[in-house]
Design an enzyme around this catalytic site. Structure first.
Site, PDB file in Angstrom:
ATOM      1  N   SER A 125      39.671  41.276  35.538  1.00 33.84           N
ATOM      2  CA  SER A 125      40.562  41.073  36.671  1.00 33.84           C
ATOM      3  C   SER A 125      39.835  41.415  37.963  1.00 33.84           C
ATOM      4  O   SER A 125      38.954  42.291  37.979  1.00 33.84           O
ATOM      5  CB  SER A 125      41.779  41.999  36.496  1.00 33.84           C
ATOM      6  N   TYR A 150      46.216  50.383  34.900  1.00 34.92           N
ATOM      7  CA  TYR A 150      45.939  49.023  34.424  1.00 34.92           C
ATOM      8  C   TYR A 150      44.552  48.579  34.880  1.00 34.92           C
ATOM      9  O   TYR A 150      43.718  48.133  34.077  1.00 34.92           O
ATOM     10  CB  TYR A 150      47.001  48.026  34.934  1.00 34.92           C
ATOM     11  N   LYS A 154      40.765  47.919  32.778  1.00 39.34           N
ATOM     12  CA  LYS A 154      39.897  46.729  32.809  1.00 39.34           C
ATOM     13  C   LYS A 154      38.474  47.133  33.187  1.00 39.34           C
ATOM     14  O   LYS A 154      37.504  46.640  32.598  1.00 39.34           O
ATOM     15  CB  LYS A 154      40.444  45.696  33.802  1.00 39.34           C
TER      16      LYS A 154
HETATM   17  P1  NAD Z   1      50.665  37.872  28.797  1.00 35.84           P
HETATM   18  O1  NAD Z   1      51.371  39.167  28.668  1.00 35.84           O
HETATM   19  O2  NAD Z   1      51.443  36.638  29.010  1.00 35.84           O
HETATM   20  O3  NAD Z   1      49.734  37.644  27.516  1.00 35.84           O
HETATM   21  C1  NAD Z   1      49.161  38.699  26.793  1.00 35.84           C
HETATM   22  C2  NAD Z   1      49.450  38.454  25.321  1.00 35.84           C
HETATM   23  O4  NAD Z   1      48.851  39.508  24.553  1.00 35.84           O
HETATM   24  C3  NAD Z   1      50.939  38.468  24.991  1.00 35.84           C
HETATM   25  O5  NAD Z   1      51.250  37.323  24.221  1.00 35.84           O
HETATM   26  C4  NAD Z   1      51.142  39.759  24.195  1.00 35.84           C
HETATM   27  O6  NAD Z   1      52.163  39.627  23.234  1.00 35.84           O
HETATM   28  C5  NAD Z   1      49.775  39.951  23.565  1.00 35.84           C
HETATM   29  N1  NAD Z   1      49.400  41.344  23.272  1.00 35.84           N
HETATM   30  C6  NAD Z   1      49.478  42.428  24.085  1.00 35.84           C
HETATM   31  N2  NAD Z   1      49.006  43.523  23.448  1.00 35.84           N
HETATM   32  C7  NAD Z   1      48.611  43.118  22.209  1.00 35.84           C
HETATM   33  C8  NAD Z   1      48.030  43.779  21.098  1.00 35.84           C
HETATM   34  N3  NAD Z   1      47.771  45.081  21.132  1.00 35.84           N
HETATM   35  N4  NAD Z   1      47.765  43.054  20.000  1.00 35.84           N
HETATM   36  C9  NAD Z   1      48.025  41.720  19.937  1.00 35.84           C
HETATM   37  N5  NAD Z   1      48.572  41.055  20.969  1.00 35.84           N
HETATM   38  C10 NAD Z   1      48.862  41.733  22.089  1.00 35.84           C
HETATM   39  O7  NAD Z   1      49.572  38.055  29.962  1.00 35.84           O
HETATM   40  P2  NAD Z   1      48.642  36.984  30.671  1.00 35.84           P
HETATM   41  O8  NAD Z   1      49.071  36.862  32.065  1.00 35.84           O
HETATM   42  O9  NAD Z   1      48.513  35.790  29.850  1.00 35.84           O
HETATM   43  O10 NAD Z   1      47.275  37.809  30.687  1.00 35.84           O
HETATM   44  C11 NAD Z   1      46.322  37.671  29.662  1.00 35.84           C
HETATM   45  C12 NAD Z   1      45.183  38.629  29.936  1.00 35.84           C
HETATM   46  O11 NAD Z   1      44.636  38.372  31.221  1.00 35.84           O
HETATM   47  C13 NAD Z   1      45.584  40.106  29.939  1.00 35.84           C
HETATM   48  O12 NAD Z   1      44.550  40.859  29.358  1.00 35.84           O
HETATM   49  C14 NAD Z   1      45.698  40.415  31.412  1.00 35.84           C
HETATM   50  O13 NAD Z   1      45.479  41.763  31.686  1.00 35.84           O
HETATM   51  C15 NAD Z   1      44.602  39.544  31.988  1.00 35.84           C
HETATM   52  N6  NAD Z   1      44.812  39.203  33.395  1.00 35.84           N
HETATM   53  C16 NAD Z   1      45.972  38.596  33.779  1.00 35.84           C
HETATM   54  C17 NAD Z   1      46.165  38.272  35.111  1.00 35.84           C
HETATM   55  C18 NAD Z   1      47.446  37.626  35.588  1.00 35.84           C
HETATM   56  O14 NAD Z   1      47.678  37.610  36.781  1.00 35.84           O
HETATM   57  N7  NAD Z   1      48.278  37.087  34.704  1.00 35.84           N
HETATM   58  C19 NAD Z   1      45.175  38.567  36.048  1.00 35.84           C
HETATM   59  C20 NAD Z   1      44.001  39.194  35.625  1.00 35.84           C
HETATM   60  C21 NAD Z   1      43.831  39.497  34.293  1.00 35.84           C
HETATM   61  C1  WQD Z   2      50.879  38.930  45.259  1.00 36.43           C
HETATM   62  C2  WQD Z   2      51.343  39.213  46.682  1.00 36.43           C
HETATM   63  C3  WQD Z   2      52.537  41.265  46.952  1.00 36.43           C
HETATM   64  C4  WQD Z   2      56.033  40.174  44.612  1.00 36.43           C
HETATM   65  C5  WQD Z   2      48.597  41.594  40.372  1.00 36.43           C
HETATM   66  C6  WQD Z   2      47.723  42.629  39.724  1.00 36.43           C
HETATM   67  C7  WQD Z   2      46.391  42.029  39.412  1.00 36.43           C
HETATM   68  C8  WQD Z   2      46.561  40.763  38.589  1.00 36.43           C
HETATM   69  C9  WQD Z   2      47.458  39.798  39.271  1.00 36.43           C
HETATM   70  C10 WQD Z   2      46.719  41.196  36.232  1.00 36.43           C
HETATM   71  C11 WQD Z   2      51.152  40.666  47.080  1.00 36.43           C
HETATM   72  C12 WQD Z   2      53.415  40.080  47.263  1.00 36.43           C
HETATM   73  C13 WQD Z   2      54.804  40.137  45.243  1.00 36.43           C
HETATM   74  C14 WQD Z   2      57.218  40.211  45.391  1.00 36.43           C
HETATM   75  C15 WQD Z   2      55.857  40.155  47.383  1.00 36.43           C
HETATM   76  N1  WQD Z   2      47.241  41.002  37.349  1.00 36.43           N
HETATM   77  N2  WQD Z   2      54.724  40.126  46.613  1.00 36.43           N
HETATM   78  N3  WQD Z   2      57.081  40.205  46.754  1.00 36.43           N
HETATM   79  O1  WQD Z   2      49.476  42.295  43.268  1.00 36.43           O
HETATM   80  O2  WQD Z   2      47.852  40.459  43.911  1.00 36.43           O
HETATM   81  O3  WQD Z   2      47.979  41.196  41.587  1.00 36.43           O
HETATM   82  O4  WQD Z   2      48.700  40.442  39.547  1.00 36.43           O
HETATM   83  O5  WQD Z   2      45.562  41.386  36.022  1.00 36.43           O
HETATM   84  O6  WQD Z   2      45.637  42.979  38.720  1.00 36.43           O
HETATM   85  O7  WQD Z   2      47.550  43.725  40.602  1.00 36.43           O
HETATM   86  O8  WQD Z   2      49.861  39.898  42.507  1.00 36.43           O
HETATM   87  O9  WQD Z   2      51.808  38.412  42.371  1.00 36.43           O
HETATM   88  O10 WQD Z   2      52.158  40.915  42.238  1.00 36.43           O
HETATM   89  O11 WQD Z   2      51.476  39.893  44.398  1.00 36.43           O
HETATM   90  O12 WQD Z   2      55.784  40.158  48.614  1.00 36.43           O
HETATM   91  O13 WQD Z   2      58.325  40.283  44.882  1.00 36.43           O
HETATM   92  O14 WQD Z   2      52.740  38.960  46.765  1.00 36.43           O
HETATM   93  O15 WQD Z   2      52.772  42.314  47.862  1.00 36.43           O
HETATM   94  O16 WQD Z   2      50.766  40.678  48.426  1.00 36.43           O
HETATM   95  P1  WQD Z   2      48.802  41.045  42.924  1.00 36.43           P
HETATM   96  P2  WQD Z   2      51.396  39.766  42.795  1.00 36.43           P
END
Ligand code: NAD
Ligand code: WQD
Length: 337
Positions: A125, A150, A154
């Site tokens: 991330s 969190y 990572k």
């Molecule tokens: P998500 O929660 O939709 O998907 C994660 C999946 O992993 C889910 O289906 C959940 O059931 C499964 N899971 C969680 N813990 C588990 C375990 N211990 N064993 C087996 N399965 C498990 O999330 P996502 O948005 O698809 O994110 C996927 C990955 O990407 C995560 O590692 C997340 O941290 C990372 N990530 C997401 C974002 C984002 O904004 N969505 C940004 C950066 C990084």
């Molecule tokens: C985006 C912008 C909020 C909700 C997070 C995690 C990051 C990654 C992605 C997993 C920000 C604003 C949001 C709302 C708002 N996740 N906002 N009202 O915070 O950039 O990133 O998700 O890995 O690690 O930190 O994403 O979508 O939460 O927010 O004004 O109800 O929207 O303040 O500026 P963020 P977000």
């Protein structure tokens, strides 16, 4: 073509990546414990691709279950999405986050090594750069001190994977640092389905538009940005999914390879609201609310390395991201339920 184990493949980014992997001809096996996903997604994937992926309901911390998966499938590489991702929840339950995200990856790597599989793509991330890194973020910058458990989970996992690669030249790991993925598959069949009130901006906006939530709280209107609201780098989840299949190329070389997967440009919260309204014609009432703790004013990616080395770019326009989000939300107002 390869056989890919996708952990967390029933989740938001995982399900889109499974579709992409199948489209380019890979064979997919999903391991997911369904803690944050719905098995209906497997049928939806099959509706899109014509092939229902093999699915094993298991936890990545379960070494025996993983050993069983590796012995019954000849896996070439693993894409590891499984993890918990709610920043606020991680502050309240840090041990659960370290246990699931760091230990889960450790158990997975042990199972891979036992099975002789040394190719891994890890969901990292942008948060690993920490609050003090200058923008745009570049992969050559050191890992920072993320402010949430969190984010720390990572950064710790990346460190662990770097140590692993340094210890044994058979390992090849791609750490993909995602910026802000939004949008949905253009079929409208799969998308992001957060439980309860969404933490993230895009699903919050779409739930206001569909009438499930009253108004958006814009967290902070007095940041030092052109319109006072925070700036992020949003990319289409289908582009992000393609970045995963491209990143498998990097696994021909041993070592840890970090890649920023972002669009390389910043968009403010108010610009997001306006773009959504313009594309969908749906009003999104909002109010300016206090800042959210831990939010950074602005960050975006330098995405040149992925372009250069993976021939990958997040090419979808903001308008397409909005249109695809709305198709998913409006045709599935209750998500997968
Ligand atoms: P998500 O929660 O939709 O998907 C994660 C999946 O992993 C889910 O289906 C959940 O059931 C499964 N899971 C969680 N813990 C588990 C375990 N211990 N064993 C087996 N399965 C498990 O999330 P996502 O948005 O698809 O994110 C996927 C990955 O990407 C995560 O590692 C997340 O941290 C990372 N990530 C997401 C974002 C984002 O904004 N969505 C940004 C950066 C990084
Ligand atoms: C985006 C912008 C909020 C909700 C997070 C995690 C990051 C990654 C992605 C997993 C920000 C604003 C949001 C709302 C708002 N996740 N906002 N009202 O915070 O950039 O990133 O998700 O890995 O690690 O930190 O994403 O979508 O939460 O927010 O004004 O109800 O929207 O303040 O500026 P963020 P977000």
């Amino acid at each position: 073509m390869a056989k890919i184990l996708v952990t967390g493949g029933a989740g938001y980014i995982g399900s889109h990546t499974v579709v992409e992997l199948q489209a380019v001809g890979h064979d997919v096996v999903i391991v997911d414990n369904l803690v944050n996903s719905n098995p209906v997604v497997l049928k939806r994937i099959a509706n899109i691709t014509g092939v229902e992926p093999a699915f094993i309901e298991a936890d990545v911390r379960d070494a025996d279950a993983l050993a069983g998966v590796f012995s019954s499938h000849k896996i070439d590489a693993v894409i590891h999405f499984a993890g918990l991702k709610a920043v606020g929840e991680s502050v309240e339950q840090p041990l659960r986050y370290y246990e699931n995200n760091v230990n889960g990856t450790m158990v997975l790597c042990q199972a891979m090594a036992n099975a002789g599989v040394f190719k891994l793509v890890f969901s990292s991330s942008a948060t690993v750069y920490g609050p003090d890194a200058p923008v745009p973020y570049e992969e050559s910058m050191p890992l920072g001190q993320p402010s949430s458990p969190y984010g720390a989970s990572k950064a710790m996992t990346e460190r662990m994977l770097a140590d692993l690669c340094a210890s044994d030249a058979r390992w090849a790991v791609a750490a993909l640092r995602y910026f802000n993925p939004i949008g949905a598959h253009e079929s409208g069949l799969i998308g992001e389905d957060p439980q309860g009130i969404p933490n993230n901006l895009m699903p919050f906006i779409s739930r206001v538009a569909v009438g499930k939530l009253e108004e958006l709280s814009v967290f902070g209107g007095d940041y030092d940005t052109p319109d006072g609201t925070c700036i992020r780098d949003y990319l289409h989840v289908v582009d992000l999914a393609a970045g995963h299949s491209r990143s498998l190329m990097a696994l021909d070389n041993p070592g840890l390879h970090a890649f920023n997967l972002g669009a390389g440009k910043g968009v403010s919260v108010l610009e997001m609201v306006k773009a959504f309204e313009a594309v969908t014609g749906k009003p999104v009432p909002y109010k300016i609310a206090p800042r959210r703790q831990g939010d950074l004013p602005a960050f975006w990616a330098n995405a040149e390395k992925a372009k250069r080395e993976l021939a990958w770019e997040a090419g979808s326009s903001l308008e397409k991201m909005m249109a695809d989000t709305w198709r998913w939300q409006s045709t599935n107002p209750n998500g997968y339920e």
